[in-house]
Design an enzyme around this catalytic site. Structure first.
Site, mmCIF file in Angstrom:
data_model
loop_
_atom_site.group_PDB
_atom_site.id
_atom_site.type_symbol
_atom_site.label_atom_id
_atom_site.label_comp_id
_atom_site.label_asym_id
_atom_site.label_seq_id
_atom_site.Cartn_x
_atom_site.Cartn_y
_atom_site.Cartn_z
ATOM 1 N N SER A 153 4.357 -1.218 -13.300
ATOM 2 C CA SER A 153 2.936 -1.437 -13.024
ATOM 3 C C SER A 153 2.233 -0.233 -12.437
ATOM 4 O O SER A 153 1.008 -0.130 -12.507
ATOM 5 C CB SER A 153 2.767 -2.624 -12.067
ATOM 6 O OG SER A 153 3.479 -2.389 -10.856
ATOM 7 N N GLU A 320 -12.489 -4.304 0.653
ATOM 8 C CA GLU A 320 -13.078 -5.383 1.428
ATOM 9 C C GLU A 320 -13.437 -6.547 0.503
ATOM 10 O O GLU A 320 -13.709 -6.345 -0.687
ATOM 11 C CB GLU A 320 -14.342 -4.898 2.147
ATOM 12 C CG GLU A 320 -14.080 -3.834 3.212
ATOM 13 C CD GLU A 320 -13.250 -4.362 4.356
ATOM 14 O OE1 GLU A 320 -13.389 -5.562 4.694
ATOM 15 O OE2 GLU A 320 -12.446 -3.585 4.915
ATOM 16 N N HIS A 336 0.281 -0.466 -5.386
ATOM 17 C CA HIS A 336 -0.533 -0.135 -6.555
ATOM 18 C C HIS A 336 -1.778 0.644 -6.166
ATOM 19 O O HIS A 336 -2.132 0.712 -4.989
ATOM 20 C CB HIS A 336 -0.900 -1.427 -7.300
ATOM 21 C CG HIS A 336 0.299 -2.214 -7.706
ATOM 22 N ND1 HIS A 336 0.765 -3.278 -6.972
ATOM 23 C CD2 HIS A 336 1.140 -2.070 -8.764
ATOM 24 C CE1 HIS A 336 1.854 -3.766 -7.560
ATOM 25 N NE2 HIS A 336 2.095 -3.056 -8.644
#
Length: 368
Positions: A153, A320, A336
């Protein structure tokens, strides 16, 4: 077979060689080209249906051009007679090819890059502060080498529905000349074992040519205690060796990439190696097999420690709540990458190539 398409966006410049096209010209199967606007965003990575125009906010139309399987040299002329322009070009599944190409009023600039097409359509999207594309020429070119990416990934083409999650494979193409076309077969959750046992590598193997490269990065999921897990100095090396031997049997060149670090700092502000013995096992295998090693682990450690614990939040996907429509609850991901971070990791991979002694691939890097 050589397939050629030439499009011009200024109607007054239409000629026998160039076909006039506008952003309002919708894709038509009969015509074989045209623009498509995003309607919904896919979160399914395996479908591979995300359009490059979906990777900017707000989304922009994507130019679709029907072409056969192969590698294509794309030349684009930028500029405007009356104003300054800034254009970013994306292709395939959110891959950045040209970043913020700038021209002054009356200045025209031509840039080119390579695209690998394996699904029958070449896809282009144009974004930026004031994008301006005058013309596009697309030529099939069998002499262009292919760079196949396999990994997990952190490498994969993340679907647009998960934006701004970004794998470094979506940014690596911008660092190479039009003599290299990148195709990304990496998949989330893949280990060196599962990528082989789920037959994902078969598609790569069936398409390798003697002039191609296979870039291999696994470890994040090899470490896990599940069916895809491996042991560093036995099964992990065994599967990596299978990829190496397979590439070489086709006349292609394998390169190993040590996994980048996670965002885990100790009390001294130094990166902790969560990969255990896997990076060292890869280094030893590379030495034993005479394979070029791209030490992304070392490069990422330097970058992350220089950025610091707070600064690395911009590299990894920290957001956020509400900052992105795809992340209503926000994110605090230490594995990631954000869009910015994915591009920075891609830059590190390119730096690894530049620093290596492997000149055949390094000579295809763009100038800094």
């Amino acid at each position: 077979m050589k397939v050629q398409h030439k499009f011009v966006f200024a109607a007054e410049e239409e000629s026998a060689d160039f076909v006039s096209i506008q952003y309002t010209d919708c894709y038509s199967m009969d015509r074989g080209y045209g623009f498509k606007q995003a309607t919904s965003l896919s979160t399914n990575e395996d479908l591979r249906i995300s359009l490059p125009g979906e990777y900017v906010q707000p989304a922009v139309p994507t130019l679709l051009v029907d072409v056969p399987y192969g590698n294509y040299r794309v030349s684009i002329c930028f500029g405007d007679q009356e104003k300054s322009t800034e254009t970013t070009v994306l292709t395939s599944i959110g891959s950045l090819m040209l970043d913020r190409i700038q021209t002054l009023p009356g200045q025209f600039l031509e840039e080119e890059f390579a695209v690998h097409v394996d699904d029958g359509q070449l896809k282009l999207a144009f974004a930026g502060q004031s994008p301006s594309v005058r013309s596009i020429a697309i030529n099939r070119d069998a002499s262009i080498r292919t760079m196949f990416l396999i990994g997990d990934s952190t490498v994969t083409d993340q679907p647009a529905g998960k934006y701004p999650y970004t794998g470094w494979g979506q940014g690596i193409g911008q660092f190479f000349t039009a003599d290299i076309a990148v195709v990304n077969y990496a998949r989330s959750g893949a280990s060196s074992k599962s990528f082989m046992e789920q037959d994902r590598y078969l598609k790569v193997q069936s398409r390798l040519r003697s002039s191609d490269y296979v870039i291999i990065q696994f470890a994040h999921n090899d470490e896990k205690d599940n069916d895809g897990g491996t042991e560093p100095y036995s099964s992990y090396q065994q599967f990596l060796r299978e990829y190496i031997n397979s590439a070489r049997s086709c006349g292609a060149v394998p390169l190993l990439v040590t996994p980048m670090h996670r965002r885990v700092f100790d009390e001294r502000g130094e990166i902790q190696d969560t990969h255990g013995q896997y990076s060292e096992a890869m280094r030893k295998l590379a030495a034993d097999e005479g394979v070029t090693l791209l030490d992304l682990a070392a490069k990422s450690k330097q970058l992350f420690e220089a950025s610091g614990e707070e600064g690395t939040k911009e590299i990894f996907l920290w957001a956020e709540p509400g900052a992105y429509p795809t992340l209503p609850s926000g994110a605090a991901d230490n594995t990631h990458f954000s869009r910015h971070g994915g591009m920075e990791i891609a830059r590190l991979v390119a730096d690894c190539v530049r620093d290596s002694a492997f000149l055949p691939l390094a000579r295809f890097l763009r100038d800094r």
